[in-house]
Design an enzyme around this catalytic site. Sequence first.
Site, PDB file in Angstrom:
ATOM      1  N   GLY A  19       0.812  -1.221   0.000  1.00  0.00           N
ATOM      2  CA  GLY A  19       0.000   0.000   0.000  1.00  0.00           C
ATOM      3  C   GLY A  19       0.840   1.263   0.000  1.00  0.00           C
ATOM      4  N   SER A 139       3.305  -1.483  10.283  1.00  0.00           N
ATOM      5  CA  SER A 139       1.980  -0.880  10.486  1.00  0.00           C
ATOM      6  C   SER A 139       1.950  -0.142  11.818  1.00  0.00           C
ATOM      7  CB  SER A 139       0.897  -1.970  10.550  1.00  0.00           C
ATOM      8  OG  SER A 139       0.797  -2.659   9.343  1.00  0.00           O
ATOM      9  N   GLU A 174       6.439   3.759  10.869  1.00  0.00           N
ATOM     10  CA  GLU A 174       6.789   4.632   9.742  1.00  0.00           C
ATOM     11  C   GLU A 174       6.256   6.037   9.986  1.00  0.00           C
ATOM     12  OE1 GLU A 174       8.902   4.110   7.212  1.00  0.00           O
ATOM     13  OE2 GLU A 174       8.507   6.252   7.202  1.00  0.00           O
ATOM     14  N   LEU A 176       6.538   8.554   7.508  1.00  0.00           N
ATOM     15  CA  LEU A 176       6.441   9.309   6.247  1.00  0.00           C
ATOM     16  C   LEU A 176       5.101  10.031   6.148  1.00  0.00           C
ATOM     17  CD1 LEU A 176       4.365   7.860   4.013  1.00  0.00           C
ATOM     18  CD2 LEU A 176       6.202   6.225   3.879  1.00  0.00           C
ATOM     19  N   LYS A 229       4.731   6.164  18.116  1.00  0.00           N
ATOM     20  CA  LYS A 229       4.091   6.393  16.808  1.00  0.00           C
ATOM     21  C   LYS A 229       2.694   6.995  16.999  1.00  0.00           C
ATOM     22  CE  LYS A 229       2.779   6.423  12.646  1.00  0.00           C
ATOM     23  NZ  LYS A 229       3.213   7.433  11.693  1.00  0.00           N
ATOM     24  N   GLY A 280      -9.611  21.204   7.948  1.00  0.00           N
ATOM     25  CA  GLY A 280      -9.666  20.103   8.925  1.00  0.00           C
ATOM     26  C   GLY A 280      -8.770  18.983   8.446  1.00  0.00           C
ATOM     27  N   CYS A 285      -4.740   8.267   8.796  1.00  0.00           N
ATOM     28  CA  CYS A 285      -4.168   7.884  10.099  1.00  0.00           C
ATOM     29  C   CYS A 285      -4.494   8.762  11.295  1.00  0.00           C
ATOM     30  CB  CYS A 285      -2.659   7.754   9.953  1.00  0.00           C
ATOM     31  SG  CYS A 285      -2.241   6.411   8.839  1.00  0.00           S
ATOM     32  N   LYS A 288      -7.786   7.811  13.088  1.00  0.00           N
ATOM     33  CA  LYS A 288      -7.774   6.431  13.597  1.00  0.00           C
ATOM     34  C   LYS A 288      -6.738   6.258  14.706  1.00  0.00           C
ATOM     35  CE  LYS A 288      -4.707   3.704  10.635  1.00  0.00           C
ATOM     36  NZ  LYS A 288      -3.594   3.436  11.532  1.00  0.00           N
ATOM     37  N   ARG A 448      -7.604  27.046   2.131  1.00  0.00           N
ATOM     38  CA  ARG A 448      -6.186  26.670   2.209  1.00  0.00           C
ATOM     39  C   ARG A 448      -5.238  27.860   2.158  1.00  0.00           C
ATOM     40  NH1 ARG A 448      -4.846  21.398   3.810  1.00  0.00           N
ATOM     41  NH2 ARG A 448      -6.308  19.952   2.895  1.00  0.00           N
TER      42      ARG A 448
HETATM   43  P1  NAD Z   1      -2.990   0.481   2.561  1.00  0.00           P
HETATM   44  O1  NAD Z   1      -4.398   0.150   2.783  1.00  0.00           O
HETATM   45  O2  NAD Z   1      -2.603   1.455   1.511  1.00  0.00           O
HETATM   46  O3  NAD Z   1      -2.155  -0.863   2.267  1.00  0.00           O
HETATM   47  C1  NAD Z   1      -2.258  -2.026   3.024  1.00  0.00           C
HETATM   48  C2  NAD Z   1      -2.169  -3.230   2.081  1.00  0.00           C
HETATM   49  O4  NAD Z   1      -2.076  -4.426   2.843  1.00  0.00           O
HETATM   50  C3  NAD Z   1      -3.366  -3.396   1.165  1.00  0.00           C
HETATM   51  O5  NAD Z   1      -2.942  -3.359  -0.184  1.00  0.00           O
HETATM   52  C4  NAD Z   1      -3.937  -4.774   1.538  1.00  0.00           C
HETATM   53  O6  NAD Z   1      -4.461  -5.485   0.430  1.00  0.00           O
HETATM   54  C5  NAD Z   1      -2.711  -5.465   2.091  1.00  0.00           C
HETATM   55  N1  NAD Z   1      -3.000  -6.612   2.967  1.00  0.00           N
HETATM   56  C6  NAD Z   1      -3.868  -6.674   4.009  1.00  0.00           C
HETATM   57  N2  NAD Z   1      -3.807  -7.886   4.584  1.00  0.00           N
HETATM   58  C7  NAD Z   1      -2.898  -8.617   3.895  1.00  0.00           C
HETATM   59  C8  NAD Z   1      -2.390  -9.938   4.029  1.00  0.00           C
HETATM   60  N3  NAD Z   1      -2.813 -10.751   5.010  1.00  0.00           N
HETATM   61  N4  NAD Z   1      -1.464 -10.363   3.143  1.00  0.00           N
HETATM   62  C9  NAD Z   1      -1.016  -9.546   2.162  1.00  0.00           C
HETATM   63  N5  NAD Z   1      -1.452  -8.277   1.996  1.00  0.00           N
HETATM   64  C10 NAD Z   1      -2.380  -7.812   2.859  1.00  0.00           C
HETATM   65  O7  NAD Z   1      -2.427   0.970   3.982  1.00  0.00           O
HETATM   66  P2  NAD Z   1      -1.210   1.993   4.243  1.00  0.00           P
HETATM   67  O8  NAD Z   1      -1.674   3.400   4.082  1.00  0.00           O
HETATM   68  O9  NAD Z   1      -0.024   1.516   3.499  1.00  0.00           O
HETATM   69  O10 NAD Z   1      -0.997   1.781   5.809  1.00  0.00           O
HETATM   70  C11 NAD Z   1      -0.396   0.589   6.301  1.00  0.00           C
HETATM   71  C12 NAD Z   1      -0.053   0.813   7.773  1.00  0.00           C
HETATM   72  O11 NAD Z   1       0.929   1.860   7.879  1.00  0.00           O
HETATM   73  C13 NAD Z   1      -1.220   1.268   8.636  1.00  0.00           C
HETATM   74  O12 NAD Z   1      -1.076   0.690   9.918  1.00  0.00           O
HETATM   75  C14 NAD Z   1      -1.046   2.770   8.748  1.00  0.00           C
HETATM   76  O13 NAD Z   1      -1.572   3.279   9.949  1.00  0.00           O
HETATM   77  C15 NAD Z   1       0.469   2.910   8.752  1.00  0.00           C
HETATM   78  N6  NAD Z   1       0.982   4.178   8.226  1.00  0.00           N
HETATM   79  C16 NAD Z   1       0.426   4.747   7.117  1.00  0.00           C
HETATM   80  C17 NAD Z   1       0.966   5.928   6.614  1.00  0.00           C
HETATM   81  C18 NAD Z   1       0.386   6.589   5.398  1.00  0.00           C
HETATM   82  O14 NAD Z   1       0.822   7.702   5.089  1.00  0.00           O
HETATM   83  N7  NAD Z   1      -0.545   6.020   4.685  1.00  0.00           N
HETATM   84  C19 NAD Z   1       2.081   6.498   7.222  1.00  0.00           C
HETATM   85  C20 NAD Z   1       2.644   5.874   8.341  1.00  0.00           C
HETATM   86  C21 NAD Z   1       2.084   4.703   8.847  1.00  0.00           C
HETATM   87  C1  UGA Z   2       0.762  12.086   8.836  1.00  0.00           C
HETATM   88  C2  UGA Z   2       2.039  12.416   9.604  1.00  0.00           C
HETATM   89  O1  UGA Z   2       2.487  13.724   9.226  1.00  0.00           O
HETATM   90  C3  UGA Z   2       3.125  11.385   9.308  1.00  0.00           C
HETATM   91  O2  UGA Z   2       4.281  11.648  10.097  1.00  0.00           O
HETATM   92  C4  UGA Z   2       2.593   9.992   9.630  1.00  0.00           C
HETATM   93  O3  UGA Z   2       3.557   9.025   9.280  1.00  0.00           O
HETATM   94  C5  UGA Z   2       1.316   9.740   8.840  1.00  0.00           C
HETATM   95  O4  UGA Z   2       0.347  10.776   9.152  1.00  0.00           O
HETATM   96  C6  UGA Z   2       0.665   8.451   9.182  1.00  0.00           C
HETATM   97  O5  UGA Z   2       0.931   7.858  10.208  1.00  0.00           O
HETATM   98  O6  UGA Z   2      -0.181   8.088   8.367  1.00  0.00           O
HETATM   99  P1  UGA Z   2      -0.093  12.438   6.354  1.00  0.00           P
HETATM  100  O7  UGA Z   2      -1.421  12.070   6.909  1.00  0.00           O
HETATM  101  O8  UGA Z   2       0.372  11.759   5.128  1.00  0.00           O
HETATM  102  O9  UGA Z   2       1.046  12.202   7.454  1.00  0.00           O
HETATM  103  O10 UGA Z   2      -0.082  13.989   6.023  1.00  0.00           O
HETATM  104  P2  UGA Z   2       0.126  15.328   6.882  1.00  0.00           P
HETATM  105  O11 UGA Z   2       1.038  16.199   6.144  1.00  0.00           O
HETATM  106  O12 UGA Z   2       0.444  15.050   8.289  1.00  0.00           O
HETATM  107  O13 UGA Z   2      -1.317  15.990   6.789  1.00  0.00           O
HETATM  108  C7  UGA Z   2      -2.433  15.431   7.460  1.00  0.00           C
HETATM  109  C8  UGA Z   2      -3.610  16.357   7.333  1.00  0.00           C
HETATM  110  O14 UGA Z   2      -3.394  17.554   8.078  1.00  0.00           O
HETATM  111  C9  UGA Z   2      -3.879  16.813   5.889  1.00  0.00           C
HETATM  112  O15 UGA Z   2      -5.263  16.841   5.667  1.00  0.00           O
HETATM  113  C10 UGA Z   2      -3.285  18.214   5.840  1.00  0.00           C
HETATM  114  O16 UGA Z   2      -3.875  19.031   4.884  1.00  0.00           O
HETATM  115  C11 UGA Z   2      -3.579  18.689   7.253  1.00  0.00           C
HETATM  116  N1  UGA Z   2      -2.669  19.761   7.699  1.00  0.00           N
HETATM  117  C12 UGA Z   2      -1.346  19.531   7.831  1.00  0.00           C
HETATM  118  C13 UGA Z   2      -3.201  21.005   8.012  1.00  0.00           C
HETATM  119  O17 UGA Z   2      -4.419  21.234   7.903  1.00  0.00           O
HETATM  120  N2  UGA Z   2      -2.352  21.989   8.456  1.00  0.00           N
HETATM  121  C14 UGA Z   2      -1.023  21.790   8.599  1.00  0.00           C
HETATM  122  O18 UGA Z   2      -0.311  22.747   9.031  1.00  0.00           O
HETATM  123  C15 UGA Z   2      -0.501  20.532   8.284  1.00  0.00           C
END
Ligand code: NAD
Ligand code: UGA
Length: 472
Positions: A19, A139, A174, A176, A229, A280, A285, A288, A448
Amino acid sequence: MKNSEINIKIKRICCIGAGYVGGPTMAVIAKNCPNIRVDVVDINLDKIKNWNSDNYELLPVFEPGLVDIIKNCRGKNLFFSNDIKGIIQKADMIFISVNTPTKTKGFGKGKASDLKWVESSARQVAKYSKDHTIVVEKSTLPVRTAEVIKSILESENNSINGKSKKFDVLSNPEFLSEGTAIRDLENPDRVLIGGDNDYAVQALSSIYQEWVPIDKILHTNVWSSELAKLTSNAFLAQRISSINSISAICEATGADIREVSRAIGSDKRIGSKFLDSGPGFGGSCFKKDILNLVYLAEYFGLPEVADFWEGVVRLNKWHQNRISQLITRKLFGTLADKKIAILGFAFKANTNDTRESAAIQICKDLIEEGAILSIHDPKVKKAQIIKDLHNENKILLNTKWEKFDEIETTFKDADAVVILTEWEEYSNIDWEEMSIMMRKPAWIFDTRSIVDIKKINTKNLNFWQIGNGTLS
Ligand code: NAD
Ligand code: UGA
């Protein structure tokens, strides 16, 4: 110290979950560790097909810089596959990077994380892995999930050729952000590794040391890493709710949120980042992870702590609703048959992700009030908007909106324009020219702060900007 110098032979990495995190993270590891083979596996057949496509427009994740890495590494030391069993069997180290959404039913519904995908990944690892495997939680997970993973790994049919399989479980969350994922991965503020087994911690650390300075690689115990995290996301989201709450006060008093942000952000103790008021926070993430923290606090009998953090989510919802109400009020209290142009549907710029985007709630509210929307977003596909604008009864609201590929066409006969995502191309719009196409009195709602008020002739256009009390 480099991987080779401490003689730890991680030759094959498997990542479960292709993902937003799994894909880019593994691409960056593959780029920086050419001697390691990295396989990313997923249960989703289409997703893997798209990761393997030569039409880079079809890659499941849009991130600046990602295509170049895919072009250079895919087929060399980076592979995408559905052969989960075969790949796990050969891996020395396995990252679990699957989705962990909020539970929608059962105990903890609406707050706790649904760990069914993590559990099924752990079971697959337990079943197919070889004798010694390092399992890495990528995750975002509730505190003490490593314990659950370990007990699943050790309870399954865990011997091979009569010898017990051995597992080490590490936490490596992570950090990012979408839209800047490659930059964040290449140059992280820190890499966090939680674990007690030195061998396993060193094995993972040595991979990152190929490109991350050693002083940025932090080691903690597993529980601190898991909690750090959740806390990191909670703090970031809390800043946004704080600044959004102050933007409402600005509008009521004649202050300007941009000036307030600059003034408070100059204090080094506060810092200038994450102080942009917007529509907003969205993204998969923040909400949740805070709700997960709320659930943990409730579980451990800390209702005041739970309430404190839940307030961040409550404020965010209120703020989105405030914007929808304000638009309705400014357009004479009714949106019936009014045409509203929506600029931006992604939750932030430079991503195609719409999960929890403020645009979803605001568009639904406006449609509910009778508006007809013309939506533009440079990266979000129409099929995604169709999914997002389902209403609660699963009835498509698609007769009430259209998606346009050109910005200009969204303006035709519009009563208002609402800017919801800060895409750069929206900053360069010639508002004077656009206003000619709009029905009068025409409005711009800039959530914005990307419109330069000096470039607007307020005789032709009414203008509202988030937190700008000087306009009221
Ligand atoms: P995502 O939904 O984009 O990807 C998850 C993938 O896992 C899906 O493609 C799904 O099909 C696959 N999957 C689920 N169960 C599986 C299994 N048993 N075997 C193989 N594949 C399987 O999710 P994401 O955004 O990549 O987030 C993943 C985790 O990382 C979450 O816990 C999220 O909180 C965390 N996270 C996300 C971000 C972000 O920016 N999206 C940043 C930091 C941390
Ligand atoms: C966020 C965190 O910044 C990452 O460090 C973390 O890894 C990730 O969640 C995660 O765990 O999924 P992300 O959701 O990709 O990253 O994006 P952000 O840049 O944090 O923005 C989140 C939301 O806040 C967006 O809707 C953005 O527009 C909003 N935002 C951000 C504001 O309204 N004001 C700001 O000053 C900054």
